[in-house]
Design a protein around this motif. Structure first.
Motif, short mmCIF file in Angstrom:
data_model
loop_
_atom_site.label_atom_id
_atom_site.label_comp_id
_atom_site.label_asym_id
_atom_site.label_seq_id
_atom_site.Cartn_x
_atom_site.Cartn_y
_atom_site.Cartn_z
N GLY A 1 0.62 -9.12 5.70
CA GLY A 1 0.65 -8.90 4.26
C GLY A 1 -0.12 -9.97 3.51
O GLY A 1 -0.87 -9.68 2.57
N VAL B 1 -3.43 -9.20 1.25
CA VAL B 1 -3.49 -9.59 -0.16
C VAL B 1 -4.67 -10.53 -0.38
O VAL B 1 -5.38 -10.42 -1.39
N ILE C 1 3.15 -1.68 2.34
CA ILE C 1 3.19 -2.54 1.15
C ILE C 1 2.76 -1.69 -0.04
O ILE C 1 1.59 -1.34 -0.18
N ALA C 2 3.71 -1.36 -0.89
CA ALA C 2 3.43 -0.45 -2.00
C ALA C 2 2.53 -1.08 -3.05
O ALA C 2 1.88 -0.37 -3.81
N ALA C 3 2.45 -2.38 -3.11
CA ALA C 3 1.65 -3.05 -4.13
C ALA C 3 0.15 -3.01 -3.85
O ALA C 3 -0.64 -3.31 -4.73
N LEU C 4 -0.24 -2.65 -2.63
CA LEU C 4 -1.67 -2.59 -2.32
C LEU C 4 -2.28 -1.33 -2.94
O LEU C 4 -1.85 -0.22 -2.65
N PRO C 5 -3.29 -1.50 -3.80
CA PRO C 5 -3.90 -0.32 -4.43
C PRO C 5 -4.84 0.40 -3.49
O PRO C 5 -5.33 -0.17 -2.51
N SER C 6 -5.13 1.66 -3.80
CA SER C 6 -6.07 2.41 -2.98
C SER C 6 -7.50 2.23 -3.47
O SER C 6 -8.45 2.52 -2.75
N SER D 1 -1.26 -0.03 3.81
CA SER D 1 -1.01 0.68 2.55
C SER D 1 0.34 1.40 2.55
O SER D 1 1.01 1.46 1.53
#
Length: 135
Positions: free
Chosen positions: A30, A34, A118-123, A115
Motif C-alpha cells: 500500500g 501510494v 485499497i478503496a482510496a486508490l483512484p482509477s 485497486s
C-alpha cells in the motif's frame, strides 16, 4: 516426562507469522502504491505545465496536435505512456487568476493491482498546467 498440550509452544512463531504477514505485506505494498500514485501525479503536473509553457512560448507548439504530441513525448520521457486523446488544450482562458493563459489538462488511467483492496486508490489521475501568454 510428558508435556501438556497447553504448555507446548513449538509452532507459535509460525502461527504468529501467518497472522501478521498478510497485514504487513498489505501495508508495505500500500505504501509503495501510494508513492507511485504521488509520483504519477507529480509527473503529470510537470508534463502539463511544460506543454502549456510550450504552447505559450514556442513556435513549434501552436496547434492542438502539436501540444498533444509534445505532452505525449514529454510524458514518455518521464515513464508515462499518455493517450493523446486524453490531453486537452485551451489556447486562451483565465487560469489561476491570469487571463489569456494557456491551459493543458491531462488525464491518465492509473492501474494498480491493489485497486480492489485499497478503496482510496483512484482509477484515473488528472493534472493541469497553466502558463500566461507573454506576447
Amino acid at each position: 516426562m510428558s508435556r501438556r498440550l497447553g504448555d507446548d509452544s513449538s509452532g507459535a512463531t509460525a502461527i504468529e507469522f501467518a497472522l501478521l504477514a498478510p497485514v504487513f505485506l498489505m501495508m508495505l505494498f500500500g505504501i509503495i502504491e501510494v508513492g507511485r500514485l504521488l509520483w504519477v501525479k507529480q509527473a503529470l503536473t510537470e508534463t502539463a505545465y511544460s506543454a502549456a509553457r510550450c504552447g505559450a512560448l514556442a513556435s513549434s507548439c501552436k496547434t492542438q496536435n502539436d501540444i498533444k504530441g509534445f505532452a505525449t513525448a514529454h510524458g514518455l520521457r518521464r515513464g508515462l505512456r499518455l493517450n493523446s486523446a486524453l490531453v486537452s488544450y485551451n489556447a486562451s482562458t483565465t487560469c489561476d487568476g491570469n487571463p489569456g493563459a494557456v491551459q493543458v489538462t491531462i488525464r491518465y488511467d492509473f492501474a494498480s493491482p491493489l485497486s480492489g483492496f485499497i478503496a482510496a486508490l483512484p482509477s484515473s489521475v488528472q493534472a493541469h498546467g497553466c502558463f500566461p501568454k507573454l506576447s
